[in-house]
Enzyme design. Structure first.
Site, short mmCIF file in Angstrom:
data_model
loop_
_atom_site.label_atom_id
_atom_site.label_comp_id
_atom_site.label_asym_id
_atom_site.label_seq_id
_atom_site.Cartn_x
_atom_site.Cartn_y
_atom_site.Cartn_z
N GLY B 44 0.85 -1.19 0.00
CA GLY B 44 0.00 0.00 0.00
C GLY B 44 0.89 1.23 0.00
O GLY B 44 2.03 1.18 0.44
N GLN B 49 3.10 9.82 1.26
CA GLN B 49 4.36 9.07 1.32
C GLN B 49 5.26 9.33 0.12
O GLN B 49 6.39 8.85 0.08
CB GLN B 49 4.08 7.56 1.42
CG GLN B 49 3.46 7.15 2.73
CD GLN B 49 3.26 5.65 2.76
OE1 GLN B 49 2.26 5.14 2.27
NE2 GLN B 49 4.23 4.94 3.33
N LEU B 89 6.54 1.80 4.48
CA LEU B 89 7.68 2.20 3.64
C LEU B 89 8.30 3.51 4.13
O LEU B 89 9.48 3.76 3.90
CB LEU B 89 7.24 2.34 2.17
CG LEU B 89 6.86 1.05 1.44
CD1 LEU B 89 6.46 1.35 0.01
CD2 LEU B 89 7.97 0.02 1.47
N HIS B 130 -4.55 1.31 7.30
CA HIS B 130 -3.21 1.87 7.46
C HIS B 130 -3.02 3.08 6.52
O HIS B 130 -2.56 4.14 6.94
CB HIS B 130 -2.18 0.77 7.18
CG HIS B 130 -0.75 1.22 7.20
ND1 HIS B 130 0.16 0.77 8.12
CD2 HIS B 130 -0.07 2.08 6.40
CE1 HIS B 130 1.34 1.34 7.90
NE2 HIS B 130 1.23 2.13 6.84
N GLU B 131 -3.42 2.90 5.26
CA GLU B 131 -3.23 3.98 4.27
C GLU B 131 -4.16 5.16 4.55
O GLU B 131 -3.78 6.32 4.38
CB GLU B 131 -3.46 3.46 2.85
CG GLU B 131 -2.55 2.31 2.41
CD GLU B 131 -1.08 2.54 2.68
OE1 GLU B 131 -0.63 3.71 2.62
OE2 GLU B 131 -0.38 1.56 3.00
ZN LIG Z 1 2.49 3.44 5.77
#
Ligand SMILES: [Zn+2]
Lengths: 313, 160
Positions: B44, B49, B89, B130-131
Site C-alpha cells: 500500500g 508518502q 515504507l 493503514h493507508e
Molecule cells: Zn504506511
C-alpha cells in the site's frame, strides 16, 4: 448493449452476474449438461443454473454450426463475452456480433495461454499472476488486450482458493471493460508474440510427486493440483493421495535429518504433520488419502496406518 | 517513479486535502506511485508518502489486484478487531503489532472518476486502514506503546 455470455464452470458465475448488472444479457451459451456422480445423471453447468435462476435463455449447442449462428443472429447481439466456455469460436460465429467478442483469461497474457493458467502460476511459484480481458482472436489467447490486472501471490494459495479470488476480480474487471468499452477498444494493445508461453490440459498422472525436488517445489505442486487433478505418491505400491502439506521452518529439525533419503517418512509430529524428507529439506503432510479410502487429516490417518520409516515414491 | 518520504518529514503529519479533479496529472501520479510501491515491495502507498498531501492511496494486497482510492471515506468498521504486525515504507525497518477492525466498508473514486463502494476483510481491510491513516497525518507507530516508540525514534534518528 446486447450481449451473449459464454461460460461453463463456477469461476465464470460472478462475471455473468457482473455482465447482467451493466448490459442486456440476451442469452447464455454453455456446454451441454454432462453426466456426473454414480448414477451418471445429467447435471447442468453452474452458468446454466444461474441463467435459469435469473430467467435468461440458455443455448447449449453441441456444435457452433450454421443452425446455431442463425439462432444467434435472431438475438441481434452486439458482443460475445466468454470465460471458460470450453469451445473455440470461429470467425463466422464472431461475425454474428457487431463488436465481436471478448474473453476473460486468468493469466498475464501472453504468459500461460491455454487451458490451465491458474495451476501454472502456482506451480511455477510466480510472484504475480493476473487476469487479462482480451479481444477474441482466431488463434487461442492471442487477442489484443483491453484490460490486464496483476494479482499478488502469497505462496500458500491452492488452485481452489485462487480460482475463487479470480472469479470475483474478473467480475470487477468485466464491469470496468463494459462501462468503458469504446475507450478500451481503441486503446487495446497487441500481445508480444515473442513473450508467449503455453500451458496444457492437466492429466491425472501429472500429479505424481518427485520427492527429490525441493520442499517449496513440492508444496507448490500440491497446491497447484488441488483439488484437481490432485497430487499422489506410493507407499508399499499403494497409491497415496496428498491433499495438503506445509513447509517446515525449523532449522534444528532440518539439521537433524539432513542426511536422510528423499521420500523417507521421519516422524509423525503432533503439530508439524507427517514429516517427509525432500530433496532439500522437510515437508509436513497434513491431509492425505489412501487409494479409494476416506480423506483424513494426518492425526486420524496415523491412528489407522503408520507411515513412519516408510519410503514414499 | 516517485521517491518515498521518510519519518520526520512534515508532509507525513499533515492532513491531506481533497483531490478536486481527477485529471491527467493525478492519473500520472497514481501510475508513478504504483511503480514506487511495487519496486519497494509495498502492499500500500498513500500520496503523502511520496510528498503529495492529497487524499489518495493505492493498495496491492496479497491475492488481490492493484486498487486506487481517491477521496476515500470509510463508511463503517466492524467491532471485531485483530492484532497483526505492520510496517511502513516511510518508517523503514520498524515493525509492530497494531489492532485494527477485521472488516471495513469504504467508498472512494477510482482513476476513471467513478465512485465505488468496497467491503474488505483480511489483509486488504488492514492495508486500507493503514493507508487511510496516512491521509489524516497518522502513522502506525502512533498505536505502539510509548516506550517502544521512543526507542524507534532514537533508532530512526541514528540512521540519518
Ligand atoms: Zn504506511
Amino acid at each position: 448493449m446486447n450481449v451473449i455470455f459464454a461460460g461453463t464452470p463456477d469461476i465464470a458465475v460472478p462475471s455473468l452476474e457482473a455482465a447482467m448488472s451493466c448490459a442486456n444479457v440476451c442469452a447464455v451459451l454453455t456446454n451441454p449438461d454432462s453426466p456426473a456422480g454414480r448414477g451418471k445423471r445429467l447435471v447442468a453447468s453452474p452458468i446454466k443454473t444461474k441463467a435459469l435462476e435469473r430467467g435468461i435463455p440458455v443455448l447449449q449447442p453441441e456444435k457452433l454450426d450454421q443452425e446455431f449462428r442463425n439462432q444467434v443472429l435472431e438475438l441481434k447481439p452486439d458482443l460475445l463475452i466468454s470465460f471458460a466456455y470450453g469451445k473455440i469460436f470461429g470467425p463466422k460465429t464472431l461475425s454474428c456480433f457487431s463488436f465481436g467478442g471478448i474473453n476473460i483469461h486468468p493469466s498475464l497474457l501472453p504468459k500461460y495461454r491455454g487451458p490451465a493458467p491458474i495451476n501454472a502460476a502456482i506451480l511455477n511459484m510466480d510472484e504475480y499472476t493476473g487476469i487479462s480481458i482480451q479481444k477474441l482472436a482466431e488463434e487461442m489467447d492471442s487477442g489484443d488486450i483491453l484490460l490486464q490486472n496483476r494479482i499478488r501471490l502469497n505462496h500458500d494459495e491452492t488452485t481452489e482458493v485462487l480460482s475463487r479470488i479470480v472469479s470475483f476480480i474478473s467480475a470487477e474487471m468485466l464491469v470496468e471493460v463494459l462501462e468503458n468499452f469504446q475507450v478500451l477498444s481503441v486503446k487495446a494493445y497487441e500481445q508480444k508474440e515473442e513473450d508467449a508461453s503455453y500451458c496444457h490440459i492437466l492429466k491425472k498422472e501429472d500429479g505424481l510427486i518427485d520427492w527429490n525436488l525441493s520442499s517449496k517445489e513440492i508444496s507448490a505442486k500440491i497446491r497447484a493440483y488441488f483439488p484437481w487433478p490432485g497430487s499422489f505418491t506410493f507407499v508399499d505400491s499403494q497409491r497415496l493421495n496428498i491433499l495438503a502439506a506445509d513447509l517446515i521452518d525449523d532449522s534444528q529439525l532440518n539439521e537433524k535429518y539432513s542426511s536422510e533419503e528423499a521420500g523417507k517418512v521421519l516422524e509423525i509430529n503432533k503439530s508439524l504433520g507427517i514429516i517427509v524428507k525432500t530433496g532439500d529439506s522437510l515437508l509436513g503432510i497434513k491431509q492425505l488419502q489412501l487409494h479409494s479410502k476416506k480423506v483424513l487429516d494426518f492425526r486420524s490417518f496415523s491412528n489407522g496406518f503408520c507411515l513412519k520409516d516408510k519410503k514414499l515414491g | 517513479m516517485r521517491s518515498i518520504t521518510y519519518y520526520g518529514e512534515p508532509v507525513l503529519r499533515e492532513i491531506a486535502t481533497k483531490v478536486e479533479d481527477i485529471n491527467e496529472e493525478i492519473v500520472a501520479l497514481i501510475e508513478e506511485m504504483a511503480v514506487s510501491m511495487e519496486e519497494n515491495n509495498g502492499i500500500g502507498l498513500a500520496a503523502p508518502q511520496v510528498g503529495v498531501s492529497k487524499t489518495l492511496f493505492i493498495t496491492h494486497a496479497p491475492n488481490d489486484k492493484l486498487r486506487v482510492f481517491i477521496n476515500p471515506e470509510i463508511l463503517s468498521t466492524s467491532p471485531e478487531t485483530c492484532l497483526y504486525e505492520e510496517g511502513c515504507l516511510s518508517v523503514p525497518g520498524v515493525y509492530g503489532k497494531v489492532k485494527r477492525s477485521e472488516k471495513i466498508s469504504i467508498q472512494a473514486y477510482d482513476q476513471r472518476g467513478k465512485v465505488f463502494k468496497l467491503d474488505a476483510d483480511g489483509m486488504l481491510a488492514r492495508v486500507i486502514q493503514h493507508e487511510y491513516d496516512h491521509l489524516k497525518g497518522k502513522l502506525f507507530i502512533d498505536y505502539l506503546p510509548e516506550k517502544k516508540v521512543a526507542k524507534i525514534i532514537k533508532k530512526l534518528q541514528n540512521q540519518k
